[in-house]
Scaffold this motif. Sequence first.
Motif, PDB file in Angstrom:
ATOM      1  N   MET A   1      32.723  42.303   3.868  1.00 45.17           N
ATOM      2  CA  MET A   1      31.692  41.682   4.101  1.00 45.17           C
ATOM      3  C   MET A   1      30.823  42.044   3.052  1.00 45.17           C
ATOM      4  O   MET A   1      30.253  42.126   2.015  1.00 45.17           O
ATOM      5  CB  MET A   1      31.352  40.397   4.624  1.00 45.17           C
ATOM      6  N   GLY A   2      30.102  43.508   4.318  1.00 47.84           N
ATOM      7  CA  GLY A   2      29.405  44.342   3.745  1.00 47.84           C
ATOM      8  C   GLY A   2      29.651  45.181   2.752  1.00 47.84           C
ATOM      9  O   GLY A   2      28.616  45.455   1.551  1.00 47.84           O
ATOM     10  N   ILE A   3      30.735  45.593   2.342  1.00 50.24           N
ATOM     11  CA  ILE A   3      30.761  46.758   1.395  1.00 50.24           C
ATOM     12  C   ILE A   3      30.993  46.043   0.011  1.00 50.24           C
ATOM     13  O   ILE A   3      30.571  46.116  -1.101  1.00 50.24           O
ATOM     14  CB  ILE A   3      32.765  47.010   1.265  1.00 50.24           C
ATOM     15  N   ALA A   6      27.055  45.095  -0.405  1.00 55.62           N
ATOM     16  CA  ALA A   6      27.242  46.267  -1.454  1.00 55.62           C
ATOM     17  C   ALA A   6      27.457  46.194  -2.403  1.00 55.62           C
ATOM     18  O   ALA A   6      26.458  46.991  -4.096  1.00 55.62           O
ATOM     19  CB  ALA A   6      26.978  47.287  -0.524  1.00 55.62           C
ATOM     20  N   ALA A   7      28.091  45.977  -2.826  1.00 58.53           N
ATOM     21  CA  ALA A   7      28.961  46.349  -4.563  1.00 58.53           C
ATOM     22  C   ALA A   7      28.295  45.400  -5.798  1.00 58.53           C
ATOM     23  O   ALA A   7      27.523  46.086  -6.742  1.00 58.53           O
ATOM     24  CB  ALA A   7      30.392  46.869  -4.502  1.00 58.53           C
ATOM     25  N   ASP A   8      27.947  44.231  -5.132  1.00 55.03           N
ATOM     26  CA  ASP A   8      27.765  43.203  -5.983  1.00 55.03           C
ATOM     27  C   ASP A   8      27.069  42.083  -5.575  1.00 55.03           C
ATOM     28  O   ASP A   8      27.015  40.638  -4.991  1.00 55.03           O
ATOM     29  CB  ASP A   8      29.286  42.564  -6.751  1.00 55.03           C
ATOM     30  N   PRO A   9      25.847  41.590  -5.174  1.00 51.11           N
ATOM     31  CA  PRO A   9      24.790  40.711  -4.129  1.00 51.11           C
ATOM     32  C   PRO A   9      24.643  39.432  -5.657  1.00 51.11           C
ATOM     33  O   PRO A   9      24.619  38.725  -4.123  1.00 51.11           O
ATOM     34  CB  PRO A   9      23.507  41.839  -4.260  1.00 51.11           C
ATOM     35  N   ALA A  10      24.922  39.948  -6.509  1.00 50.74           N
ATOM     36  CA  ALA A  10      25.018  38.854  -7.122  1.00 50.74           C
ATOM     37  C   ALA A  10      26.526  37.272  -7.300  1.00 50.74           C
ATOM     38  O   ALA A  10      25.893  36.737  -7.126  1.00 50.74           O
ATOM     39  CB  ALA A  10      24.750  39.099  -9.092  1.00 50.74           C
ATOM     40  N   VAL A  18      19.552  44.794  -5.180  1.00 58.07           N
ATOM     41  CA  VAL A  18      19.978  45.425  -6.181  1.00 58.07           C
ATOM     42  C   VAL A  18      21.597  46.938  -5.222  1.00 58.07           C
ATOM     43  O   VAL A  18      21.093  46.938  -4.875  1.00 58.07           O
ATOM     44  CB  VAL A  18      19.229  47.265  -6.709  1.00 58.07           C
ATOM     45  N   LYS A  19      22.351  46.573  -6.199  1.00 57.27           N
ATOM     46  CA  LYS A  19      23.581  46.621  -5.601  1.00 57.27           C
ATOM     47  C   LYS A  19      23.978  48.561  -5.083  1.00 57.27           C
ATOM     48  O   LYS A  19      22.552  49.866  -5.937  1.00 57.27           O
ATOM     49  CB  LYS A  19      24.777  47.005  -6.666  1.00 57.27           C
ATOM     50  N   ALA A  20      24.560  48.833  -4.111  1.00 60.82           N
ATOM     51  CA  ALA A  20      24.511  49.923  -3.774  1.00 60.82           C
ATOM     52  C   ALA A  20      25.645  51.020  -4.483  1.00 60.82           C
ATOM     53  O   ALA A  20      26.343  50.576  -6.155  1.00 60.82           O
ATOM     54  CB  ALA A  20      25.482  50.283  -2.507  1.00 60.82           C
ATOM     55  N   ALA A  50      34.931  47.423  -4.422  1.00 63.67           N
ATOM     56  CA  ALA A  50      33.473  47.878  -5.220  1.00 63.67           C
ATOM     57  C   ALA A  50      33.926  49.196  -6.287  1.00 63.67           C
ATOM     58  O   ALA A  50      32.933  49.507  -7.296  1.00 63.67           O
ATOM     59  CB  ALA A  50      33.175  48.568  -4.117  1.00 63.67           C
ATOM     60  N   ALA A  51      35.004  50.708  -6.389  1.00 61.82           N
ATOM     61  CA  ALA A  51      34.973  51.618  -7.737  1.00 61.82           C
ATOM     62  C   ALA A  51      35.337  50.344  -8.337  1.00 61.82           C
ATOM     63  O   ALA A  51      34.728  50.989  -9.421  1.00 61.82           O
ATOM     64  CB  ALA A  51      36.141  51.811  -7.019  1.00 61.82           C
TER      65      ALA A  51
END
Length: 64
Positions: A1-3, A6-10, A18-20, A50-51
Amino acid sequence: MGILYAADPAMFGDVCTVKADIINMFRGAIYLQHWGPGGRSLLDNVVNFAASKNVLVISAIGNE
């Protein structure tokens, strides 16, 4: 869930964060014993997501 977050908080309704750009993670050797093959494919899917959001994911596993 954290990844995913981080990749798309929206995606979680957070439009202020802001995304990672880079995610650096370490998975100990116990990881494969705990999660097994199904956990690996789940993690593969999350990392691929994430990629797809232009996030670089770096991972190390084990200490050997």
